[in-house]
Design a protein around this motif. Structure first.
Motif, PDB file in Angstrom:
ATOM      1  N   ASN A  41      10.241 -13.885  -2.514  1.00 23.77           N
ATOM      2  CA  ASN A  41       9.562 -12.702  -3.043  1.00 23.77           C
ATOM      3  C   ASN A  41      10.043 -11.447  -2.338  1.00 23.77           C
ATOM      4  OD1 ASN A  41       6.271 -14.191  -3.604  1.00 23.77           O
ATOM      5  ND2 ASN A  41       8.092 -14.190  -4.851  1.00 23.77           N
ATOM      6  N   THR A  42      10.160 -10.384  -3.104  1.00 23.73           N
ATOM      7  CA  THR A  42      10.394  -9.058  -2.544  1.00 23.73           C
ATOM      8  C   THR A  42       9.292  -8.145  -3.048  1.00 23.73           C
ATOM      9  OG1 THR A  42      11.814  -8.469  -4.412  1.00 23.73           O
ATOM     10  CG2 THR A  42      12.900  -9.343  -2.432  1.00 23.73           C
ATOM     11  N   PHE A  43       8.988  -7.134  -2.275  1.00 27.12           N
ATOM     12  CA  PHE A  43       7.912  -6.222  -2.646  1.00 27.12           C
ATOM     13  C   PHE A  43       8.523  -4.919  -3.147  1.00 27.12           C
ATOM     14  CE2 PHE A  43       6.032  -9.209   0.318  1.00 27.12           C
ATOM     15  CZ  PHE A  43       4.879  -9.577  -0.353  1.00 27.12           C
ATOM     16  N   ASP A  44       8.613  -4.834  -4.462  1.00 22.70           N
ATOM     17  CA  ASP A  44       9.211  -3.657  -5.083  1.00 22.70           C
ATOM     18  C   ASP A  44       8.549  -3.433  -6.433  1.00 22.70           C
ATOM     19  OD1 ASP A  44      10.840  -1.505  -5.593  1.00 22.70           O
ATOM     20  OD2 ASP A  44      12.634  -2.686  -6.022  1.00 22.70           O
ATOM     21  N   GLN A  45       8.482  -2.184  -6.852  1.00 17.06           N
ATOM     22  CA  GLN A  45       7.943  -1.835  -8.156  1.00 17.06           C
ATOM     23  C   GLN A  45       9.093  -1.472  -9.078  1.00 17.06           C
ATOM     24  OE1 GLN A  45       4.711  -1.548  -9.514  1.00 17.06           O
ATOM     25  NE2 GLN A  45       3.871  -2.603  -7.734  1.00 17.06           N
ATOM     26  N   GLY A  88       6.288   3.921   2.096  1.00 19.02           N
ATOM     27  CA  GLY A  88       6.608   3.264   3.359  1.00 19.02           C
ATOM     28  C   GLY A  88       7.546   2.094   3.220  1.00 19.02           C
ATOM     29  N   SER A  89       7.798   1.644   1.981  1.00 17.82           N
ATOM     30  CA  SER A  89       8.689   0.507   1.768  1.00 17.82           C
ATOM     31  C   SER A  89      10.135   0.991   1.729  1.00 17.82           C
ATOM     32  CB  SER A  89       8.344  -0.198   0.457  1.00 17.82           C
ATOM     33  OG  SER A  89       8.747   0.596  -0.650  1.00 17.82           O
ATOM     34  N   PRO A  90      11.101   0.086   1.944  1.00 14.69           N
ATOM     35  CA  PRO A  90      12.515   0.480   1.867  1.00 14.69           C
ATOM     36  C   PRO A  90      12.903   1.062   0.508  1.00 14.69           C
ATOM     37  CG  PRO A  90      12.305  -1.656   2.947  1.00 14.69           C
ATOM     38  CD  PRO A  90      10.946  -1.320   2.383  1.00 14.69           C
ATOM     39  N   GLN A  91      12.160   0.692  -0.553  1.00 11.91           N
ATOM     40  CA  GLN A  91      12.491   1.143  -1.904  1.00 11.91           C
ATOM     41  C   GLN A  91      11.708   2.384  -2.334  1.00 11.91           C
ATOM     42  OE1 GLN A  91      11.222  -1.978  -1.278  1.00 11.91           O
ATOM     43  NE2 GLN A  91      13.118  -3.178  -1.191  1.00 11.91           N
ATOM     44  N   SER A  92      10.927   2.962  -1.436  1.00  6.58           N
ATOM     45  CA  SER A  92      10.013   4.036  -1.851  1.00  6.58           C
ATOM     46  C   SER A  92      10.750   5.275  -2.338  1.00  6.58           C
ATOM     47  CB  SER A  92       9.066   4.399  -0.706  1.00  6.58           C
ATOM     48  OG  SER A  92       9.784   4.881   0.409  1.00  6.58           O
ATOM     49  N   ASP A  93      11.916   5.603  -1.747  1.00  3.82           N
ATOM     50  CA  ASP A  93      12.654   6.786  -2.207  1.00  3.82           C
ATOM     51  C   ASP A  93      13.021   6.665  -3.680  1.00  3.82           C
ATOM     52  OD1 ASP A  93      12.476   7.873   0.284  1.00  3.82           O
ATOM     53  OD2 ASP A  93      14.589   7.645   0.807  1.00  3.82           O
ATOM     54  N   ARG A  94      13.515   5.482  -4.074  1.00  6.09           N
ATOM     55  CA  ARG A  94      13.864   5.265  -5.475  1.00  6.09           C
ATOM     56  C   ARG A  94      12.631   5.315  -6.366  1.00  6.09           C
ATOM     57  NH1 ARG A  94      13.900   0.183  -6.072  1.00  6.09           N
ATOM     58  NH2 ARG A  94      12.317   0.177  -7.701  1.00  6.09           N
ATOM     59  N   GLN A  95      11.538   4.692  -5.924  1.00  9.24           N
ATOM     60  CA  GLN A  95      10.308   4.679  -6.717  1.00  9.24           C
ATOM     61  C   GLN A  95       9.761   6.096  -6.910  1.00  9.24           C
ATOM     62  OE1 GLN A  95       7.687   1.982  -4.655  1.00  9.24           O
ATOM     63  NE2 GLN A  95       9.162   0.301  -4.749  1.00  9.24           N
ATOM     64  N   ILE A  96       9.847   6.924  -5.866  1.00 10.75           N
ATOM     65  CA  ILE A  96       9.386   8.317  -5.975  1.00 10.75           C
ATOM     66  C   ILE A  96      10.203   9.058  -7.025  1.00 10.75           C
ATOM     67  CG2 ILE A  96       9.308  10.537  -4.767  1.00 10.75           C
ATOM     68  CD1 ILE A  96       8.592   8.927  -2.205  1.00 10.75           C
ATOM     69  N   TYR A 107      -0.024   3.001  -2.981  1.00  9.86           N
ATOM     70  CA  TYR A 107      -0.197   1.934  -2.009  1.00  9.86           C
ATOM     71  C   TYR A 107       0.874   1.985  -0.920  1.00  9.86           C
ATOM     72  CZ  TYR A 107      -3.613  -0.303  -5.110  1.00  9.86           C
ATOM     73  OH  TYR A 107      -4.725  -0.578  -5.872  1.00  9.86           O
ATOM     74  N   LEU A 108       0.524   1.458   0.243  1.00  7.31           N
ATOM     75  CA  LEU A 108       1.450   1.371   1.366  1.00  7.31           C
ATOM     76  C   LEU A 108       1.950  -0.062   1.499  1.00  7.31           C
ATOM     77  CD1 LEU A 108      -0.644   3.515   3.833  1.00  7.31           C
ATOM     78  CD2 LEU A 108       1.577   4.154   2.942  1.00  7.31           C
ATOM     79  N   ARG A 109       3.252  -0.225   1.693  1.00  8.59           N
ATOM     80  CA  ARG A 109       3.810  -1.566   1.853  1.00  8.59           C
ATOM     81  C   ARG A 109       4.905  -1.544   2.916  1.00  8.59           C
ATOM     82  NH1 ARG A 109       0.205  -2.962  -0.921  1.00  8.59           N
ATOM     83  NH2 ARG A 109       0.132  -4.497  -2.615  1.00  8.59           N
ATOM     84  N   ASN A 110       4.620  -2.125   4.053  1.00  6.29           N
ATOM     85  CA  ASN A 110       5.622  -2.315   5.095  1.00  6.29           C
ATOM     86  C   ASN A 110       5.010  -3.208   6.163  1.00  6.29           C
ATOM     87  OD1 ASN A 110       7.468  -1.983   7.357  1.00  6.29           O
ATOM     88  ND2 ASN A 110       8.291  -0.211   6.250  1.00  6.29           N
ATOM     89  N   ASP A 111       5.699  -4.269   6.524  1.00  4.90           N
ATOM     90  CA  ASP A 111       5.162  -5.182   7.529  1.00  4.90           C
ATOM     91  C   ASP A 111       4.922  -4.483   8.862  1.00  4.90           C
ATOM     92  OD1 ASP A 111       5.129  -7.293   5.768  1.00  4.90           O
ATOM     93  OD2 ASP A 111       7.091  -8.088   6.396  1.00  4.90           O
ATOM     94  N   ALA A 112       5.625  -3.386   9.109  1.00  4.16           N
ATOM     95  CA  ALA A 112       5.445  -2.646  10.363  1.00  4.16           C
ATOM     96  C   ALA A 112       4.066  -2.010  10.466  1.00  4.16           C
ATOM     97  CB  ALA A 112       6.526  -1.571  10.504  1.00  4.16           C
TER      98      ALA A 112
END
Length: 348
Positions: free
Chosen positions: A142-146, A170-178, A200-205
């Motif tokens: 699984n990956t967490f991406d919209q 906060g996710s690695p893909q957030s720039d693209r999603q924005i 929503y916020l998504r990052n294991d950190a």
């Protein structure tokens, strides 16, 4: 409805709280004139204003400025089996729309497939909100991406009056999603549709000793980014803690005043910080109802009371309602709505 009985030992804690962080007089509080008082001053077109008013004028909360929305996109996000096995009737999209209608909701939010399958029968009877992107969890691992499953024009053609999207800030893909969602919301407004953003916020950190993805300071900033994209309504999880900026090393910038003056540990004050980041309420804050559990009625009542007293605009509750028999789901939705209709439950 005996709200004190439902809230039990927390009744006084929640119903008598006085907020001293952001005075209620500084907030743009929901009301029957909200579209004229707030949105009409913005760059929204007359068609967007009309569709926003249509949402506010529908269901048991019509004319109050508050909204109760049934969201059912879990068939994608959490798999159809995980979502609908507790009540298999909801494998049929028509029952989702029926629950929203009989539950007195302002709108029903679901996927392109769900709403499109029954649009000719129901799009003129209850406002449709098409959720355009989803987190697809069939891929392995699984990956967490919209990712976008649908286009604005498809929602518009079926008669929907609003679109929704999620950004995992906060996710690695957030720039693209924005960037994607900025274009989608621009197009939706051009077509006269309202926009709702799941912030929503998504990052294991963010998960250290506690889950800071539901901290007031980080969710508040996510809200602020959401209204920057001109979301008309922000959907956000209610905060359960604070101090996300402080817990993460070398992360972002904040101010000590956020913690010493603008928030306290009280859930109403934490949620008011979310409202403040929605341009002091110019964009409505609706909190999510969360997963279904052992005492859904009490949990939903608590969330609604906190949201309303904080200055929020309503609740968007799905699994607590549709993962049970329809009669009980309707009762739960009505209980939530009764809290927003209760004039004795005031802004703190």
């Amino acid at each position: 409805m005996d709200i004190e009985k439902i809230l039990k030992e927390e009744a006084g804690f929640l119903l008598e709280h006085k907020c001293t962080t952001f005075p209620k007089e500084k907030l743009h509080i929901p009301g029957s004139d909200f579209v004229d008082r707030i949105f009409a001053l913005s760059d929204r077109s007359p068609r967007v204003l009309g569709n926003l008013q249509h949402i506010f004028n529908h269901g048991r909360l019509r004319g109050s400025g508050y909204v109760s929305i049934l969201p059912v996109d879990q068939g994608v996000e959490h798999s159809a089996g995980a979502s609908f096995a507790p009540n298999p009737d909801y494998f049929d999209p028509e029952n989702i729309v029926k629950l929203a209608m009989e539950g007195g909701c302002n709108a029903v939010a679901s996927t392109l497939g769900v709403l499109g399958s029954v649009s000719r029968k129901y799009a003129h009877k209850i406002p449709f909100l098409v959720k355009l992107n989803h987190n697809e969890l069939l891929s392995y691992p699984n990956t967490f991406d919209q990712v976008y499953f649908a286009q604005v024009e498809q929602a518009w053609n079926m008669g929907a009056i609003a679109v929704g999207a999620t950004i995992y800030f906060g996710s690695p893909q957030s720039d693209r999603q924005i960037q994607e969602t900025s274009k989608v919301f621009k197009r939706a407004h051009e077509l006269g549709m309202a926009t709702v953003l799941w912030c929503y916020l998504r990052n294991d950190a963010f998960k250290i000793e506690r889950d800071y993805s539901v901290s007031a300071d980080l969710t508040g900033q996510a809200n602020h980014l959401g209204v920057t994209l001109e979301a008309d309504i922000i959907k956000q999880k209610q905060p359960t803690n604070n101090g996300g900026y402080l817990a993460l090393d070398n992360f972002g910038k904040t101010s000590d005043l956020v913690y010493s003056k603008l928030t306290t540990d009280h859930p109403i004050d934490l949620t008011r910080y979310q409202v403040a980041n929605c341009y002091m309420g110019r964009a409505g804050l609706i909190n999510s109802g969360g997963a279904s559990g052992e005492d859904d009625f009490a949990a939903a009542a608590r969330t609604a009371v906190v949201n309303k007293r904080a200055g929020g605009m309503g609740l968007i509750s799905g699994r607590k309602a549709f993962q049970r028999h329809m009669k009980e789901g309707i009762e739960l939705l009505h209980m939530i709505q009764d809290i927003y209709l209760d004039k004795n439950i005031t802004i703190a």
